[in-house]
Write a protein that holds these residues in place. Structure first.
Motif, PDB file in Angstrom:
ATOM      1  N   ARG A  40     -43.012 -81.076 -39.945  1.00 59.87           N
ATOM      2  CA  ARG A  40     -44.423 -80.888 -40.311  1.00 59.87           C
ATOM      3  C   ARG A  40     -44.886 -79.450 -40.261  1.00 59.87           C
ATOM      4  NH1 ARG A  40     -48.293 -85.068 -37.262  1.00 59.87           N
ATOM      5  NH2 ARG A  40     -49.796 -83.459 -37.822  1.00 59.87           N
ATOM      6  N   GLY A  41     -44.160 -78.623 -39.551  1.00 61.56           N
ATOM      7  CA  GLY A  41     -44.584 -77.228 -39.419  1.00 61.56           C
ATOM      8  C   GLY A  41     -43.848 -76.531 -38.296  1.00 61.56           C
ATOM      9  N   VAL A  42     -44.424 -75.423 -37.858  1.00 60.62           N
ATOM     10  CA  VAL A  42     -43.811 -74.603 -36.813  1.00 60.62           C
ATOM     11  C   VAL A  42     -44.829 -74.409 -35.696  1.00 60.62           C
ATOM     12  CG1 VAL A  42     -42.864 -72.303 -36.274  1.00 60.62           C
ATOM     13  CG2 VAL A  42     -42.329 -73.393 -38.474  1.00 60.62           C
ATOM     14  N   ARG A  43     -44.361 -74.530 -34.468  1.00 58.71           N
ATOM     15  CA  ARG A  43     -45.230 -74.283 -33.315  1.00 58.71           C
ATOM     16  C   ARG A  43     -44.602 -73.209 -32.442  1.00 58.71           C
ATOM     17  NH1 ARG A  43     -46.311 -78.080 -29.546  1.00 58.71           N
ATOM     18  NH2 ARG A  43     -44.520 -79.397 -29.943  1.00 58.71           N
ATOM     19  N   LEU A  44     -45.418 -72.557 -31.655  1.00 59.22           N
ATOM     20  CA  LEU A  44     -44.912 -71.532 -30.743  1.00 59.22           C
ATOM     21  C   LEU A  44     -45.972 -71.244 -29.701  1.00 59.22           C
ATOM     22  CD1 LEU A  44     -46.329 -68.436 -31.396  1.00 59.22           C
ATOM     23  CD2 LEU A  44     -45.299 -69.055 -33.582  1.00 59.22           C
ATOM     24  N   TRP A  45     -45.585 -70.567 -28.663  1.00 54.11           N
ATOM     25  CA  TRP A  45     -46.575 -70.065 -27.700  1.00 54.11           C
ATOM     26  C   TRP A  45     -46.204 -68.650 -27.322  1.00 54.11           C
ATOM     27  CZ3 TRP A  45     -44.905 -68.466 -22.958  1.00 54.11           C
ATOM     28  CH2 TRP A  45     -43.678 -68.998 -22.489  1.00 54.11           C
ATOM     29  N   THR A  46     -47.242 -67.918 -26.899  1.00 56.30           N
ATOM     30  CA  THR A  46     -47.007 -66.575 -26.386  1.00 56.30           C
ATOM     31  C   THR A  46     -47.926 -66.395 -25.185  1.00 56.30           C
ATOM     32  OG1 THR A  46     -46.862 -64.222 -26.963  1.00 56.30           O
ATOM     33  CG2 THR A  46     -48.692 -65.444 -27.923  1.00 56.30           C
ATOM     34  N   ARG A  47     -47.774 -65.302 -24.485  1.00 56.51           N
ATOM     35  CA  ARG A  47     -48.636 -65.086 -23.316  1.00 56.51           C
ATOM     36  C   ARG A  47     -49.932 -64.422 -23.756  1.00 56.51           C
ATOM     37  NH1 ARG A  47     -45.497 -64.162 -17.880  1.00 56.51           N
ATOM     38  NH2 ARG A  47     -47.638 -63.682 -17.344  1.00 56.51           N
TER      39      ARG A  47
ATOM     40  N   TYR B 120     -49.286 -63.237 -35.097  1.00 55.24           N
ATOM     41  CA  TYR B 120     -49.201 -64.622 -35.581  1.00 55.24           C
ATOM     42  C   TYR B 120     -50.442 -65.001 -36.392  1.00 55.24           C
ATOM     43  CZ  TYR B 120     -44.958 -65.132 -32.870  1.00 55.24           C
ATOM     44  OH  TYR B 120     -43.679 -64.972 -32.384  1.00 55.24           O
ATOM     45  N   LYS B 121     -51.598 -64.468 -36.021  1.00 54.46           N
ATOM     46  CA  LYS B 121     -52.796 -64.738 -36.833  1.00 54.46           C
ATOM     47  C   LYS B 121     -52.621 -64.133 -38.226  1.00 54.46           C
ATOM     48  CE  LYS B 121     -56.364 -65.406 -33.362  1.00 54.46           C
ATOM     49  NZ  LYS B 121     -57.496 -64.819 -32.655  1.00 54.46           N
ATOM     50  N   ARG B 122     -52.038 -62.944 -38.263  1.00 54.48           N
ATOM     51  CA  ARG B 122     -51.795 -62.269 -39.553  1.00 54.48           C
ATOM     52  C   ARG B 122     -50.888 -63.128 -40.448  1.00 54.48           C
ATOM     53  NH1 ARG B 122     -53.144 -60.224 -43.387  1.00 54.48           N
ATOM     54  NH2 ARG B 122     -52.098 -58.577 -44.540  1.00 54.48           N
ATOM     55  N   LEU B 123     -49.998 -63.891 -39.808  1.00 60.68           N
ATOM     56  CA  LEU B 123     -49.065 -64.745 -40.557  1.00 60.68           C
ATOM     57  C   LEU B 123     -49.615 -66.169 -40.713  1.00 60.68           C
ATOM     58  CD1 LEU B 123     -45.587 -63.540 -39.224  1.00 60.68           C
ATOM     59  CD2 LEU B 123     -46.944 -62.659 -41.111  1.00 60.68           C
ATOM     60  N   ASP B 124     -50.940 -66.296 -40.561  1.00 64.20           N
ATOM     61  CA  ASP B 124     -51.649 -67.563 -40.819  1.00 64.20           C
ATOM     62  C   ASP B 124     -51.326 -68.673 -39.826  1.00 64.20           C
ATOM     63  OD1 ASP B 124     -52.969 -66.439 -42.972  1.00 64.20           O
ATOM     64  OD2 ASP B 124     -51.323 -66.930 -44.344  1.00 64.20           O
ATOM     65  N   TYR B 125     -50.951 -68.271 -38.609  1.00 61.39           N
ATOM     66  CA  TYR B 125     -50.795 -69.281 -37.553  1.00 61.39           C
ATOM     67  C   TYR B 125     -52.170 -69.539 -36.929  1.00 61.39           C
ATOM     68  CZ  TYR B 125     -45.866 -69.714 -38.013  1.00 61.39           C
ATOM     69  OH  TYR B 125     -44.629 -70.009 -38.527  1.00 61.39           O
ATOM     70  N   VAL B 126     -52.415 -70.795 -36.595  1.00 61.41           N
ATOM     71  CA  VAL B 126     -53.710 -71.192 -36.042  1.00 61.41           C
ATOM     72  C   VAL B 126     -53.578 -71.336 -34.534  1.00 61.41           C
ATOM     73  CG1 VAL B 126     -55.460 -73.013 -36.020  1.00 61.41           C
ATOM     74  CG2 VAL B 126     -54.331 -72.376 -38.175  1.00 61.41           C
TER      75      VAL B 126
ATOM     76  N   ARG C 117     -50.813 -69.127 -21.224  1.00 60.58           N
ATOM     77  CA  ARG C 117     -50.121 -69.259 -22.505  1.00 60.58           C
ATOM     78  C   ARG C 117     -51.093 -69.603 -23.621  1.00 60.58           C
ATOM     79  NH1 ARG C 117     -44.725 -72.827 -20.966  1.00 60.58           N
ATOM     80  NH2 ARG C 117     -43.757 -71.229 -19.671  1.00 60.58           N
ATOM     81  N   VAL C 118     -50.827 -69.028 -24.789  1.00 63.32           N
ATOM     82  CA  VAL C 118     -51.644 -69.285 -25.975  1.00 63.32           C
ATOM     83  C   VAL C 118     -50.735 -69.950 -27.009  1.00 63.32           C
ATOM     84  CG1 VAL C 118     -53.058 -68.197 -27.749  1.00 63.32           C
ATOM     85  CG2 VAL C 118     -52.992 -67.229 -25.464  1.00 63.32           C
ATOM     86  N   PHE C 119     -51.181 -71.080 -27.551  1.00 64.44           N
ATOM     87  CA  PHE C 119     -50.344 -71.883 -28.444  1.00 64.44           C
ATOM     88  C   PHE C 119     -50.791 -71.744 -29.897  1.00 64.44           C
ATOM     89  CE2 PHE C 119     -47.857 -74.320 -25.371  1.00 64.44           C
ATOM     90  CZ  PHE C 119     -48.531 -73.984 -24.208  1.00 64.44           C
ATOM     91  N   PHE C 120     -49.822 -71.614 -30.775  1.00 58.08           N
ATOM     92  CA  PHE C 120     -50.089 -71.472 -32.209  1.00 58.08           C
ATOM     93  C   PHE C 120     -49.338 -72.538 -32.997  1.00 58.08           C
ATOM     94  CE2 PHE C 120     -51.144 -67.202 -30.839  1.00 58.08           C
ATOM     95  CZ  PHE C 120     -52.184 -66.841 -31.685  1.00 58.08           C
ATOM     96  N   CYS C 121     -49.884 -72.854 -34.165  1.00 59.67           N
ATOM     97  CA  CYS C 121     -49.210 -73.812 -35.046  1.00 59.67           C
ATOM     98  C   CYS C 121     -49.448 -73.433 -36.500  1.00 59.67           C
ATOM     99  CB  CYS C 121     -49.782 -75.207 -34.786  1.00 59.67           C
ATOM    100  SG  CYS C 121     -48.961 -76.502 -35.733  1.00 59.67           S
ATOM    101  N   LYS C 122     -48.449 -73.649 -37.332  1.00 59.04           N
ATOM    102  CA  LYS C 122     -48.650 -73.608 -38.785  1.00 59.04           C
ATOM    103  C   LYS C 122     -48.192 -74.959 -39.332  1.00 59.04           C
ATOM    104  CE  LYS C 122     -47.982 -69.982 -41.603  1.00 59.04           C
ATOM    105  NZ  LYS C 122     -47.284 -69.000 -42.493  1.00 59.04           N
TER     106      LYS C 122
END
Ligand SMILES: CC(C)(COP(=O)(O)OP(=O)(O)OC[C@H]1O[C@@H](n2cnc3c(N)ncnc32)[C@H](O)[C@@H]1OP(=O)(O)O)[C@@H](O)C(=O)NCCC(=O)NCCS
Length: 157
Positions: A114-121, A131-137, A149-154
């Motif tokens: 369904r997409g890609v998820r990740l987290w960063t500090r 990641y925002k620049r690459l359209d991750y939410v 931790r901050v979680f992102f998803c596309k």
């Protein structure tokens, strides 16, 4: 962050045992800027790169045959999880990170995920901008003992 550095066009291949030393050195180099920012060394600096390189889940980005970036993935059956993305400091700002993220997204699409998820500090504000620049939410954040931790998803449409 607009960059005037010359864009590069890397190629990827799965990491191999012989890459482990370069991958460990690249982690120390790329994450080194966070050593004074967070209490303990960033986790990627502490990994056993012989295991990381042999995991079958890590890929390297090559420019003219030399390793300039790396990424590791995990799958949770619904999403591909992007882990440990790093680019040599001397090659940053030239599109290698973006290329590796696109590579991970393509892997996820090909696998029907369904997409890609990740987290960063949260302290790693450069990563949040990247990641925002690459359209991750940014989906949510989690504060645990000693880490934020901050979680992102596309999600693919
Ligand atoms: C984060 C990292 C992988 C980015 O790789 P990179 O090769 O320098 O990034 P790119 O050159 O591909 O940049 C892609 C886009 O993001 C933008 N960008 C990159 N860093 C940015 C920042 N700090 N703030 C805002 N935008 C940024 C670039 O301007 C570029 O935008 P464009 O395509 O519109 O020109 C790299 O800086 C790195 O290795 N950092 C240390 C390790 C780390 O923290 N990894 C992330 C773990 S979650």
């Amino acid at each position: 962050m607009a960059s005037t550095a010359k864009r590069v066009c890397p190629v990827t291949r799965p990491a191999e045992a012989a890459d482990s030393e370069q991958m460990a050195e690249m982690a120390r180099d790329a994450y080194g800027k966070y050593l004074d920012l967070v209490d303990e060394p960033p986790a990627p600096i502490l990994l056993d790169y012989e295991k990381v390189a042999a995991s079958g889940r890590s890929h390297v980005a090559l420019i003219d045959g030399h390793i300039h970036g790396m990424v590791t993935v995990e799958s949770d059956d619904t999403y591909l999880i992007l882990r440990n993305l790093a680019v040599r400091t001397t090659s940053q700002g030239r599109g290698v990170g973006k290329f590796l993220v696109a590579f991970v997204e393509e892997m996820a699409r090909s696998a029907g995920l369904r997409g890609v998820r990740l987290w960063t500090r949260a302290e790693m504000t450069d990563n949040i901008a990247f990641y925002k620049r690459l359209d991750y939410v940014l989906t949510h954040s989690e504060r645990n003992e000693g880490s934020h931790r901050v979680f992102f998803c596309k999600e693919f449409s």
